[in-house]
Design an enzyme around this catalytic site. Sequence first.
Site, PDB file in Angstrom:
ATOM      1  N   HIS A 101      89.076 -16.168  -1.091  1.00 58.98           N
ATOM      2  CA  HIS A 101      89.761 -17.433  -1.344  1.00 58.98           C
ATOM      3  C   HIS A 101      89.858 -17.724  -2.836  1.00 58.98           C
ATOM      4  CE1 HIS A 101      85.498 -18.552  -1.516  1.00 58.98           C
ATOM      5  NE2 HIS A 101      85.851 -19.654  -2.172  1.00 58.98           N
ATOM      6  N   ASP A 103      89.482 -21.297  -5.108  1.00 62.55           N
ATOM      7  CA  ASP A 103      88.758 -22.536  -4.835  1.00 62.55           C
ATOM      8  C   ASP A 103      89.697 -23.726  -4.600  1.00 62.55           C
ATOM      9  OD1 ASP A 103      86.150 -21.571  -4.922  1.00 62.55           O
ATOM     10  OD2 ASP A 103      86.032 -21.768  -7.100  1.00 62.55           O
ATOM     11  N   HIS A 255      88.055 -14.655  -4.853  1.00 59.92           N
ATOM     12  CA  HIS A 255      86.699 -14.108  -4.823  1.00 59.92           C
ATOM     13  C   HIS A 255      86.154 -14.127  -3.399  1.00 59.92           C
ATOM     14  CE1 HIS A 255      86.181 -18.451  -5.363  1.00 59.92           C
ATOM     15  NE2 HIS A 255      84.971 -18.332  -4.819  1.00 59.92           N
ATOM     16  N   ARG A 270      77.234 -24.171  -9.193  1.00 64.61           N
ATOM     17  CA  ARG A 270      78.658 -24.010  -9.486  1.00 64.61           C
ATOM     18  C   ARG A 270      79.212 -25.223 -10.223  1.00 64.61           C
ATOM     19  NH1 ARG A 270      83.220 -23.645  -4.765  1.00 64.61           N
ATOM     20  NH2 ARG A 270      83.061 -25.917  -4.905  1.00 64.61           N
TER      21      ARG A 270
END
Length: 279
Positions: A101, A103, A255, A270
């Site tokens: 995907h 983000d 990723h 993150r």
Amino acid sequence: MAGTGITIQKIAGAIGAEIGGVNLRRELSDETIAAIRRAWLDHVVIFFRDQEISSAQFLAFAERFGTPVEYPFIRGLDGFPVITPVIKLEHERVNFGGMWHSDTTYLETPPMGTFLIARELPPQGGDTLFANQYLAYEALSDGLKRTLEGLIGVSSSAKADVSKSREDRVAASPTARAHEVFEAGHPAVRTHPETGRKALYVSGAHTVRFQGWTEEESAPLLDYLHRHQVKPEFTCRFQWRPGSISLWDNRAAMHFPVNDYHGYRRVMHRITLQGDRPR
């Protein structure tokens, strides 16, 4: 790079470079930040090793590249709401975001980039794969490029596979908007606002259909694109160590966190950076 003291070493032919000569416990010069940003744009994802830094230092580094934004589903760390914990615990079987995907493409303005730092890792496994969506687009036939021109991919936060991957984390620390459904339409091929290059911008995790098409009509083309855009020749694989940091360009990369460490804990932090509306 001359004058900055940093080194750049590609880790694969298609995507990814490791940046050396950087100590993030110290304030970096504007010249060094500019050089790192150029490397990021050139290589789509960059990596740093052995950066044992605090949350405050991690956030300060991210802020040199853009404006951090909160994730809509999971609360951030205490005192650092824009740092999202990405965790899989020993008893859990599903990993957060565990499929290919980009983000949060279901937002009207998806993030331009994402930082990830490794805090706790399993004794083996837990690597992350990245795929270069410039190369994926450029490898398409001229006929398919013409077909995709003008198509809008509709992304939804409620697509079943990816929503399942965040259930454990939402249950543990939901935000006030954790149960909302977000949906947005973006070009299936976007033009990068800084490099001017075109990149595929659909994903199996979030794209449900093309605007003006039914899901059934969209499925054959989307299935083909999803298989194509993660061909091995477009990818790299990164093996984490504690203190490793990645920064990927969410406008040109997908990723995939590999879920091959059942029975062990993996803790990452993150930060996503505010982007613009894809065009």
